[in-house]
Design a protein around this motif. Structure first.
Motif, PDB file in Angstrom:
ATOM      1  N   GLU A  87       0.870  -1.168   0.000  1.00 36.76           N
ATOM      2  CA  GLU A  87       0.000   0.000   0.000  1.00 36.76           C
ATOM      3  C   GLU A  87       0.904   1.213   0.000  1.00 36.76           C
ATOM      4  OE1 GLU A  87      -3.277  -0.056  -0.230  1.00 36.76           O
ATOM      5  OE2 GLU A  87      -3.241  -2.249  -0.256  1.00 36.76           O
ATOM      6  N   ARG A  88       0.521   2.208  -0.747  1.00 40.95           N
ATOM      7  CA  ARG A  88       1.347   3.391  -0.867  1.00 40.95           C
ATOM      8  C   ARG A  88       1.640   4.082   0.456  1.00 40.95           C
ATOM      9  NH1 ARG A  88       1.702   7.323  -5.819  1.00 40.95           N
ATOM     10  NH2 ARG A  88       3.944   7.347  -5.589  1.00 40.95           N
ATOM     11  N   PHE A  89       0.650   4.057   1.346  1.00 38.73           N
ATOM     12  CA  PHE A  89       0.827   4.802   2.591  1.00 38.73           C
ATOM     13  C   PHE A  89       1.251   3.905   3.734  1.00 38.73           C
ATOM     14  CE2 PHE A  89      -2.066   7.101  -0.135  1.00 38.73           C
ATOM     15  CZ  PHE A  89      -1.323   8.259  -0.305  1.00 38.73           C
ATOM     16  N   ASP A  90       1.613   2.682   3.381  1.00 35.85           N
ATOM     17  CA  ASP A  90       2.091   1.763   4.392  1.00 35.85           C
ATOM     18  C   ASP A  90       3.504   1.407   3.970  1.00 35.85           C
ATOM     19  OD1 ASP A  90       0.567  -0.253   6.474  1.00 35.85           O
ATOM     20  OD2 ASP A  90       2.384  -1.098   5.603  1.00 35.85           O
ATOM     21  N   SER A  91       4.383   1.140   4.918  1.00 32.33           N
ATOM     22  CA  SER A  91       5.772   0.938   4.519  1.00 32.33           C
ATOM     23  C   SER A  91       6.095  -0.500   4.112  1.00 32.33           C
ATOM     24  CB  SER A  91       6.690   1.384   5.649  1.00 32.33           C
ATOM     25  OG  SER A  91       6.362   0.676   6.811  1.00 32.33           O
ATOM     26  N   LEU A  92       5.145  -1.408   4.324  1.00 31.12           N
ATOM     27  CA  LEU A  92       5.401  -2.807   4.003  1.00 31.12           C
ATOM     28  C   LEU A  92       5.420  -3.055   2.494  1.00 31.12           C
ATOM     29  CD1 LEU A  92       5.560  -5.678   5.420  1.00 31.12           C
ATOM     30  CD2 LEU A  92       3.180  -5.890   4.720  1.00 31.12           C
ATOM     31  N   ARG A  93       6.422  -3.801   2.025  1.00 29.01           N
ATOM     32  CA  ARG A  93       6.496  -4.146   0.602  1.00 29.01           C
ATOM     33  C   ARG A  93       6.690  -5.651   0.472  1.00 29.01           C
ATOM     34  NH1 ARG A  93       4.955   0.126   0.628  1.00 29.01           N
ATOM     35  NH2 ARG A  93       5.760   2.042  -0.276  1.00 29.01           N
ATOM     36  N   LEU A  94       5.889  -6.270  -0.407  1.00 27.66           N
ATOM     37  CA  LEU A  94       5.988  -7.716  -0.603  1.00 27.66           C
ATOM     38  C   LEU A  94       6.474  -8.008  -2.012  1.00 27.66           C
ATOM     39  CD1 LEU A  94       2.603  -8.806   1.010  1.00 27.66           C
ATOM     40  CD2 LEU A  94       4.853  -8.723   2.081  1.00 27.66           C
TER      41      LEU A  94
ATOM     42  N   MET B  36       9.903  -0.168   3.526  1.00 32.68           N
ATOM     43  CA  MET B  36      10.473   1.037   2.908  1.00 32.68           C
ATOM     44  C   MET B  36      10.749   2.047   4.017  1.00 32.68           C
ATOM     45  SD  MET B  36      11.475   2.640   0.200  1.00 32.68           S
ATOM     46  CE  MET B  36      10.807   2.370  -1.441  1.00 32.68           C
ATOM     47  N   THR B  37      12.013   2.418   4.148  1.00 23.70           N
ATOM     48  CA  THR B  37      12.370   3.379   5.190  1.00 23.70           C
ATOM     49  C   THR B  37      13.008   4.599   4.521  1.00 23.70           C
ATOM     50  OG1 THR B  37      14.640   2.609   5.426  1.00 23.70           O
ATOM     51  CG2 THR B  37      12.961   1.427   6.689  1.00 23.70           C
ATOM     52  N   ASP B  38      13.399   5.576   5.321  1.00 24.93           N
ATOM     53  CA  ASP B  38      14.076   6.752   4.759  1.00 24.93           C
ATOM     54  C   ASP B  38      15.419   6.360   4.163  1.00 24.93           C
ATOM     55  OD1 ASP B  38      12.045   8.347   5.407  1.00 24.93           O
ATOM     56  OD2 ASP B  38      12.886   9.023   7.317  1.00 24.93           O
ATOM     57  N   GLY B  39      15.963   5.270   4.657  1.00 28.75           N
ATOM     58  CA  GLY B  39      17.261   4.818   4.157  1.00 28.75           C
ATOM     59  C   GLY B  39      17.122   3.715   3.127  1.00 28.75           C
ATOM     60  N   GLY B  40      16.029   3.667   2.400  1.00 25.79           N
ATOM     61  CA  GLY B  40      15.838   2.638   1.379  1.00 25.79           C
ATOM     62  C   GLY B  40      15.067   1.443   1.908  1.00 25.79           C
ATOM     63  N   LEU B  41      15.134   0.341   1.166  1.00 23.97           N
ATOM     64  CA  LEU B  41      14.393  -0.860   1.546  1.00 23.97           C
ATOM     65  C   LEU B  41      15.207  -1.688   2.537  1.00 23.97           C
ATOM     66  CD1 LEU B  41      13.159  -1.654  -2.024  1.00 23.97           C
ATOM     67  CD2 LEU B  41      11.647  -1.323  -0.061  1.00 23.97           C
ATOM     68  N   VAL B  42      14.531  -2.116   3.582  1.00 23.80           N
ATOM     69  CA  VAL B  42      15.186  -2.939   4.590  1.00 23.80           C
ATOM     70  C   VAL B  42      14.486  -4.285   4.599  1.00 23.80           C
ATOM     71  CG1 VAL B  42      15.710  -3.136   7.051  1.00 23.80           C
ATOM     72  CG2 VAL B  42      15.702  -0.892   5.957  1.00 23.80           C
ATOM     73  N   GLU B  43      15.266  -5.366   4.622  1.00 23.26           N
ATOM     74  CA  GLU B  43      14.659  -6.698   4.658  1.00 23.26           C
ATOM     75  C   GLU B  43      14.000  -6.924   6.002  1.00 23.26           C
ATOM     76  OE1 GLU B  43      17.138  -9.977   2.997  1.00 23.26           O
ATOM     77  OE2 GLU B  43      18.649  -8.407   2.992  1.00 23.26           O
ATOM     78  N   VAL B  44      12.812  -7.515   5.970  1.00 21.05           N
ATOM     79  CA  VAL B  44      12.142  -7.869   7.225  1.00 21.05           C
ATOM     80  C   VAL B  44      12.444  -9.343   7.451  1.00 21.05           C
ATOM     81  CG1 VAL B  44       9.929  -8.101   8.407  1.00 21.05           C
ATOM     82  CG2 VAL B  44      10.346  -6.152   6.893  1.00 21.05           C
ATOM     83  N   GLU B  45      13.383  -9.588   8.377  1.00 20.50           N
ATOM     84  CA  GLU B  45      13.833 -10.961   8.523  1.00 20.50           C
ATOM     85  C   GLU B  45      12.863 -11.821   9.306  1.00 20.50           C
ATOM     86  OE1 GLU B  45      17.885 -10.338   9.612  1.00 20.50           O
ATOM     87  OE2 GLU B  45      18.223  -9.852   7.492  1.00 20.50           O
ATOM     88  N   ASP B  46      12.117 -11.193  10.206  1.00 16.28           N
ATOM     89  CA  ASP B  46      11.145 -11.966  10.959  1.00 16.28           C
ATOM     90  C   ASP B  46       9.756 -11.367  10.746  1.00 16.28           C
ATOM     91  OD1 ASP B  46       9.699 -13.497  12.686  1.00 16.28           O
ATOM     92  OD2 ASP B  46      11.194 -13.446  14.276  1.00 16.28           O
ATOM     93  N   PRO B  47       9.123 -11.686   9.610  1.00 14.34           N
ATOM     94  CA  PRO B  47       7.845 -11.044   9.287  1.00 14.34           C
ATOM     95  C   PRO B  47       6.765 -11.290  10.332  1.00 14.34           C
ATOM     96  CG  PRO B  47       8.646 -12.331   7.428  1.00 14.34           C
ATOM     97  CD  PRO B  47       9.542 -12.623   8.574  1.00 14.34           C
ATOM     98  N   SER B  48       6.731 -12.490  10.928  1.00 15.95           N
ATOM     99  CA  SER B  48       5.697 -12.755  11.924  1.00 15.95           C
ATOM    100  C   SER B  48       5.769 -11.739  13.042  1.00 15.95           C
ATOM    101  CB  SER B  48       5.856 -14.147  12.510  1.00 15.95           C
ATOM    102  OG  SER B  48       5.470 -15.106  11.565  1.00 15.95           O
ATOM    103  N   GLU B  49       6.987 -11.491  13.497  1.00 14.09           N
ATOM    104  CA  GLU B  49       7.175 -10.537  14.585  1.00 14.09           C
ATOM    105  C   GLU B  49       6.704  -9.152  14.139  1.00 14.09           C
ATOM    106  OE1 GLU B  49      11.225 -10.030  16.403  1.00 14.09           O
ATOM    107  OE2 GLU B  49      10.392 -11.794  17.442  1.00 14.09           O
ATOM    108  N   TYR B  50       6.993  -8.845  12.882  1.00 10.90           N
ATOM    109  CA  TYR B  50       6.609  -7.555  12.321  1.00 10.90           C
ATOM    110  C   TYR B  50       5.082  -7.411  12.258  1.00 10.90           C
ATOM    111  CZ  TYR B  50       6.378  -3.820   8.814  1.00 10.90           C
ATOM    112  OH  TYR B  50       6.106  -2.670   8.138  1.00 10.90           O
ATOM    113  N   PHE B  51       4.408  -8.478  11.802  1.00  8.10           N
ATOM    114  CA  PHE B  51       2.957  -8.405  11.650  1.00  8.10           C
ATOM    115  C   PHE B  51       2.220  -8.455  12.982  1.00  8.10           C
ATOM    116  CE2 PHE B  51       3.978 -10.461   7.439  1.00  8.10           C
ATOM    117  CZ  PHE B  51       3.867  -9.273   6.758  1.00  8.10           C
TER     118      PHE B  51
END
Ligand code: TYD
Ligand code: MG
Length: 450
Positions: free
Chosen positions: A236-243, A262-277
């Motif tokens: 979503e454009r207004f959400d920082s998550l990218r799949l 997507m962060t100010d410093g570019g794309l960062v890998e989400v290594e533990d997506p479950s924790e993120y969600f």
């Protein structure tokens, strides 16, 4: 070889060909998109170089893949990029395609690969300043700002990069053709030139393709058929998550999922997506339930959030984000009829944490629990996770890939898992208490919700 010129018509939208002009494309139904095209056709077979049949045992195995060095991307590619292949990266404008490929290019260059980035959209100065800003500037990376495909091909033959990035394929054109850039003929020509180039030079080419709102590549789907691998970058454009997902992969599985932020410093890998969600789930809150879903082959724990409020309108609202609204309507009907949870005079809103879109029946039980929990204002212990498809009769049914889901729930520190009493498990997880239920009523009763 004898060649003849014959005119035919192709659709600008989908690439459908016809020998006569038609007002409406028979394949995609678009009006006024058929355009005349002259194409040289071979009249007779003539002399061609003949390919010899080979015995399978004499064929060398695939050459080693080129690892990009960004784990989430490498995994979706099937373990790295294959030399001599074309990869299409599709996504809506602004989603982060250029950023992802800039990071990939820098990472590859940093690992010693010769990489050439061709941009038809941004200037070399713009790209360099972005690379500097997100700290991925690699001095060894070659940049070329060009839109003429012949010039790109020539430069690539001269420089002989192992990796070639074209951003975007829609901005490239072949000035020998008289049709407009971005049109189907131009696109087909540019992609087929890239095809020839990668086969000849054994390079990997990543082509950026913009996708329109309807979800198809601006222009035709035809490009998808011409490449070896199609990746889609979504969010979503207004959400920082990218799949990142593979829609087609000749060299790997299409069920892999890459997760980035997507962060100010570019794309960062989400290594533990479950924790993120999941976010933080310490205090019990009514209207939430955790579920283990499968995104391709990857188990992910997400939180279902529901809000049930008195309705002011005769037909109460049922609003879902991230899940199928028909599924929600069924879950609501089952709750009313089979568990006597009164919802006829309530608006029901359901969402999935993190902006994911899920179309799995395994979500049902969690959705029912979250709705009932909000309706009755009773909480569910946060260390509990739900797994079950709910049938129209209210029965809770087992779901696929139980073991993988259980392991993920256990890994994240969940203590109990509610599932169908009919589920057959191979091996039991140690730290997880299993609660078997027959129907939705059972499940709600087990938590004192009804
Ligand atoms: P971009 O890669 O240019 O998208 P695409 O090539 O798919 O059109 O990314 C554009 C968006 O990403 C832009 O709106 C700004 C945002 N962005 C960040 O938030 N952080 C960053 O470090 C960068 C480079 C971009
Ligand atoms: Mg871009």
């Amino acid at each position: 070889m004898v060649k003849a010129e014959r005119s035919h018509y192709t659709c600008d939208e989908c690439g459908e060909a016809s020998v006569q002009w038609l007002g409406r494309c028979p394949a995609c139904g678009s009006f006024g998109t058929m355009r005349e095209e002259k194409r040289e056709v071979a009249r007779s077979g003539g002399s061609r170089t003949r390919a010899e049949p080979l015995r399978m045992g004499s064929i060398a195995e695939e050459r080693p893949r080129i690892r990009v060095g960004i784990g989430e991307l490498d995994r979706v590619l099937g373990g790295g990029a294959v030399p001599g292949s074309l990869v299409l990266l599709g996504g809506e404008p602004g989603i982060g395609k250029s950023t992802l490929l800039l990071q990939a290019a820098s990472s590859l260059a940093g690992r010693g690969a010769k990489v050439m980035m061709v941009s038809g959209e941004e200037s070399a100065a713009q790209i360099t300043s972005r690379a500097r800003r997100i700290q991925v500037l690699d001095p060894g990376l070659y940049l070329l700002c060009e839109t003429e495909i012949a010039t790109v091909a020539e430069a690539a033959r001269e420089l002989a990069p192992q990796v070639l990035i074209v951003d975007s394929i829609q901005t490239m054109r072949d000035s020998d053709l008289d049709s407009s850039p971005g049109g189907v003929n131009q696109l087909r020509e540019c992609v087929s030139r890239m095809q020839v180039l990668v086969k000849e030079t054994d390079a990997v080419a990543f082509l950026v393709g913009h996708v329109t709102k309807e979800g198809i590549l601006a222009g035709p789907r035809m490009v998808e058929h011409m490449v070896d691998c199609v990746l889609y970058f979504e969010g979503e454009r207004f959400d920082s998550l990218r799949l990142l997902r593979a829609a087609k992969n000749r060299f790997g599985s299409v069920s892999e999922l890459g997760v980035f932020e997507m962060t100010d410093g570019g794309l960062v890998e989400v290594e533990d997506p479950s924790e993120y969600f999941l976010g933080t789930r310490e205090e019990p809150v009514s209207g939430t339930a955790a579920v283990v879903i499968m995104e391709g082959r990857r188990p992910l724990v997400v939180e279902v959030q529901a809000l049930v409020v008195p309705s002011r309108i005769p037909t109460p609202k049922r609003v879902s984000t991230g899940m199928d609204h028909r599924r929600l309507a069924i879950d609501v009907a089952v709750l009313e009829r089979k568990a006597r949870v009164r919802l006829a005079d309530r608006d029901v809103y359901v969402g999935i944490s993190g902006g994911l879109k899920i179309s799995e029946p395994a979500l049902d039980l969690g959705v029912c629990m979250a709705i009932a929990s909000s309706r009755q204002e009773k909480t569910i212990p946060p260390q509990t996770v739900f797994l079950g498809e709910v049938s129209l009769t209210g029965e809770v049914r087992p779901v696929s890939r139980m073991e993988e889901r259980l392991r993920e729930a256990e890994r994240l520190g969940f203590r109990s898992l509610v599932l169908s009493g009919k589920a057959r498990l191979r091996g039991r997880p140690e730290g997880l208490e299993l609660v078997g239920v027959n129907d939705v009523r059972d499940a709600l009763a087990a938590f004192g919700i009804i």
